[in-house]
Design an enzyme around this catalytic site. Structure first.
Site, short mmCIF file in Angstrom:
data_model
loop_
_atom_site.label_atom_id
_atom_site.label_comp_id
_atom_site.label_asym_id
_atom_site.label_seq_id
_atom_site.Cartn_x
_atom_site.Cartn_y
_atom_site.Cartn_z
N SER A 1 0.83 -1.20 0.00
CA SER A 1 0.00 0.00 0.00
C SER A 1 0.87 1.26 0.00
CB SER A 1 -0.97 -0.04 1.18
OG SER A 1 -2.01 0.89 1.02
N ASP B 1 -9.51 -6.45 -4.67
CA ASP B 1 -8.79 -5.28 -4.18
C ASP B 1 -9.51 -4.00 -4.57
OD1 ASP B 1 -6.67 -3.56 -3.34
OD2 ASP B 1 -5.20 -5.09 -3.91
N HIS C 1 -7.38 -5.91 -0.45
CA HIS C 1 -6.23 -5.00 -0.42
C HIS C 1 -5.08 -5.59 0.38
CE1 HIS C 1 -3.95 -1.35 -0.49
NE2 HIS C 1 -4.12 -1.10 0.79
#
Length: 428
Positions: free
Chosen positions: A180, A367, A398
């Protein structure tokens, strides 16, 4: 064989893990120290057999270390897994960086599979970014005035601390894995220190695509392509990326429950945009909520970690709250690096030419991050004669490393094996 327990909870059971007011009050009173946060991290790590009973593991040595990188507020927290017989010397390194506001403990379901049989050749480091997790929390004082200056100064805060950590460990070159925002920052590090990164593995990275809503206040002004994207988005706005991170359950992302179709939403409300621009983070709101904080967070954690067995869920919930509750520091980077809605103020797509190493993009099949942008970045890198791959991990959202650790680990281990073969051929 070391394993992490996995269980599927019913909706009724999942709901039962939201905290009572009494439980919330007790945790709020307890979770106010760095020592408590480290204790909670230990409880998460000790759900992994080879870490909990490390003295019985014939191969791997697990060390929890605070490495000093600066004189004041400069400790970087890490878990290192190395070889018991031969130590760390003359080994290659693979470094795992977590995402925004998280911590190295989020990799607990991967640590066994990613290190077993690897320590003879690689030292594995799971590292907390400076200002997050259980690393030091120095004041986050960015002096830049323009958006561009703030982006550059904020990126340097992270990349320079990682570089200082690398130098302190005597690591010549590393495979760098980032999730991320940690993926975004890892990519920036690889651009600034290309000679130090052997491979770059970006796990559902933020900040890849251009921002279709960019304005003159951002670090880069949207071009005609992004401008046309605005109209496409405004015709039928998708569910907010940030909203999805809060609302998706682990049953949905792992395929145990059908995904609900995304409902069109209006752009972010003005008050949310205002709070974002004022660097009011989710964690500052959690701190302000006082004794209600643990209960409010349990609504999120009981959804996000909804397939984990009870003891593992509780350990992870406590860990999350304990590090979220610590003094705010580099969490305030959010508004400097990302515009409201999680688009980058200076995207990676427009800086790909600065990447010089093999780069892997990974996304979950459920995601909320833009995997199409990752595919486009992969193709652009290939056009520049940079090796690149794009992977979609099934039954994952995610946090694909957490939702489907087996498939995630296999992709990483493949890259490790390729590096070993390449190194062997060069040595010969």
């Amino acid at each position: 064989m070391s394993q992490v327990k996995v269980a599927v909870r019913s909706e009724e059971a999942a709901n039962s893990y939201t905290q009572t007011f009494g439980m919330s009050w007790r945790q709020w009173r307890q979770a106010c120290s760095e020592e408590y946060a480290k204790q909670c991290e230990r409880e998460v790590l000790h759900t992994v057999d080879f870490i909990r009973e490390n003295e019985k593991d014939p191969e791997r040595l697990v060390e929890v270390v605070d490495s000093k990188i600066y004189d004041n507020d400069g400790l970087v927290h890490e878990v290192c897994v190395s070889d018991k017989a031969t130590g760390k010397a003359n080994k290659r390194s693979i470094v795992y960086m977590h995402g925004y506001g998280a911590g190295l403990g989020f990799y607990f379901r991967n640590m066994d599979g990613l290190t077993k049989g690897v320590t003879k050749d690689f030292n594995s480091y799971f590292v907390d970014w400076l200002g997050m997790g259980n690393s030091s929390r120095p004041p986050f004082d960015i002096k830049g005035q323009t958006a561009s200056e703030k982006v550059e100064e904020t990126e340097r805060f992270f990349t320079e601390s990682l570089e200082t950590w690398r130098i302190g460990h005597g690591i010549e070159k590393m495979i760098l894995v980032g999730h991320s925002m940690g993926g975004y920052l890892s990519a920036v590090y690889a651009m600034q220190y290309p000679e130090r990164v052997e491979k770059l593995l970006l796990v559902s990275p933020v900040a890849i695509p251009e921002n279709p809503f960019a304005s003159n206040d951002d670090a880069e002004v949207y071009n005609s392509v992004a401008s046309s994207a605005v109209h496409a988005v405004m015709d039928e706005p998708p569910l907010s990326n940030v909203t999805n991170e809060v609302l998706q359950t682990q049953e949905e992302t792992t395929g145990l429950e059908p995904s609900r179709p995304s409902k069109p939403k209006n752009p972010l409300p003005r008050f949310i945009t205002f709070l974002w621009e004022q660097n009011v983070t989710p964690f500052s709101l959690l701190r302000l909520s006082g004794p209600l904080g643990p209960k409010l967070m349990s609504f999120w954690s009981s959804r996000r970690f909804s397939t984990l067995p009870p003891e593992t869920f509780r350990a992870l919930h406590n860990y999350c709250y304990s590090i979220f509750r610590l003094k705010g520091s580099s969490e305030y980077a959010l508004g400097n690096l990302l515009a409201p809605g999680a688009f980058a103020r200076r995207c990676i797509m427009n800086r790909l030419r600065m990447l010089k190493c093999r780069t892997i993009f990974m996304y979950g099949d459920k995601d909320w991050m833009d995997d199409v942008a990752g595919l486009e970045a992969t193709n652009r890198l290939k056009e520049m004669n940079i090796e690149a791959e794009h992977h979609i991990i099934s039954n994952a959202g995610h946090h694909c490393y957490l939702d489907n650790p087996e498939d995630f680990n296999e992709i990483v281990l493949k890259e490790i094996r390729m590096s070993l073969r390449s190194f062997s051929s060069i040595s010969e």
